[in-house]
Design a protein around this motif. Structure first.
Motif: not given
Length: 350
Positions: A38-39, A309-310, A15-18, A147-148
């Protein structure tokens, strides 16, 4: 690109954070061959898949700042013009317009780093590496993990009511399928998403009776000098204008608003056939061996050495000049946050 079994950095979530995390790792000189992304599908997360028609609280200017902030995005070198670049910078837009540009960046970054289309199931520390297990029984090792993973909607348990997913409630086109003269919908919540849901129902399902159950009074964001009071929790823009007009002003005939603690709330709830829960979000459950829960430092994003975490699941907690503490959620806020904490992450390995 193909992947090996051992990396220096693994970013879970696209997503945007990743996207920001991968971009900032590259900007800080991390070798692209040592990054694994990873997604399950690389479609800009829930931002890109669920919320296309949701109007943003963020001005286009700040979205453009996000797109241009990472040099590794190469956004200024692209050979096409996106819709978001045609909108006046002081206006807002639907999230899908931003998602289009983010998808381009995603595809671009996938050419630079290793990526894996899969779902991570567990994390475990082993021999000074984090071991990542996947649904296909594959194992990957990484010195550091970001971790996003995003958040999912909170729900309540009213078994007599048919749940309408928030994804549908925030999409006017899909919501129309629930409109008929026999339907009464209970909408739980009083935040931005709840007000958007109320507006969607009232404007697109005129024969539907709506009951809005809330715990908190409506809250509005307010610009005060160089600070925005209730910047993260208050209503903004057209959503705030609509709430002032129709919830504090001319309450529609087919809308009833009631405090969930009111003695009459149970009676009103019996009149409802469906429920929409717009009561906030919670981070997705991540199984980390040796951790009873996935707690993090809300100032640095640190969960454990080499584990961070983000994003919306792990937002920064900040205090404004009035003493109010709020979690900062928003793409440009995420980018500013990672600019500040990335130097810490680069040093806080095992």
């Amino acid at each position: 690109m193909n992947f090996t079994d051992q990396y220096e950095w693994a970013v879970v979530g696209a997503g945007p954070a990743g996207i920001a995390a991968v971009g900032k790792l590259l900007d800080n000189g991390i070798n692209s061959n040592k990054i694994l992304w990873i997604d399950p599908d690389f479609s800009v997360g829930d931002f890109g898949k669920k919320w296309h028609l949701v109007p943003s609280n963020t001005r286009v200017k700040l979205f453009l700042n996000f797109l241009k902030e990472c040099s590794s995005f190469d956004f200024l070198q692209k050979d096409q013009i996106f819709e978001i670049e045609k909108i006046p910078t002081d206006e807002t837009c639907n999230l899908g317009i931003m998602a289009e540009a983010l998808q381009w960046i995603t595809n671009h970054l996938k050419l630079k780093v290793h990526f894996k289309e899969d779902i991570m199931t567990t994390l475990k520390m082993k021999n000074r590496f984090w071991k990542l297990d996947f649904q296909n029984n594959k194992q990957i090792f990484s010195k550091n993990v970001i971790l996003a993973t995003g958040s999912e909607e909170k729900t309540l348990t009213y078994s007599d009511l048919k749940t309408i997913p928030l994804e549908i409630a925030l999409n006017p086109n899909k919501l129309k399928d629930y409109s008929n003269t026999y339907t009464s919908i209970a909408v739980f919540g009083s935040s931005h998403s709840a007000i958007l849901v109320l507006r969607n129902i009232l404007e697109n399902c005129p024969n539907t009776k709506v009951f809005n159950f809330y715990k908190s009074q409506l809250c509005y964001a307010l610009i005060s000098g160089d600070t925005i009071l209730h910047d993260n929790t208050g209503l903004k823009g057209t959503t705030a204008q609509w709430a002032k007009e129709y919830l504090h002003g001319n309450l529609p005939e087919n809308l009833t608003r009631i405090d969930i603690e009111d003695d009459n709330s149970k009676t009103e709830l019996l009149k409802c056939t469906h429920a929409i829960y717009a009561i906030g979000f919670q981070k997705r459950n991540i199984q980390i061996d040796g951790f009873s829960n996935c707690e993090y430092n809300p100032q640095t994003g640190i969960i454990a050495p080499g584990l961070f975490g983000f994003g919306i699941a792990f937002p920064q907690l900040k205090q404004d000049k009035f003493g109010n503490k709020e979690y900062h959620v928003g793409l440009w806020k995420f980018m500013n946050y990672i600019n500040n904490i990335m130097p810490i992450w680069l040093s806080y390995s095992i």
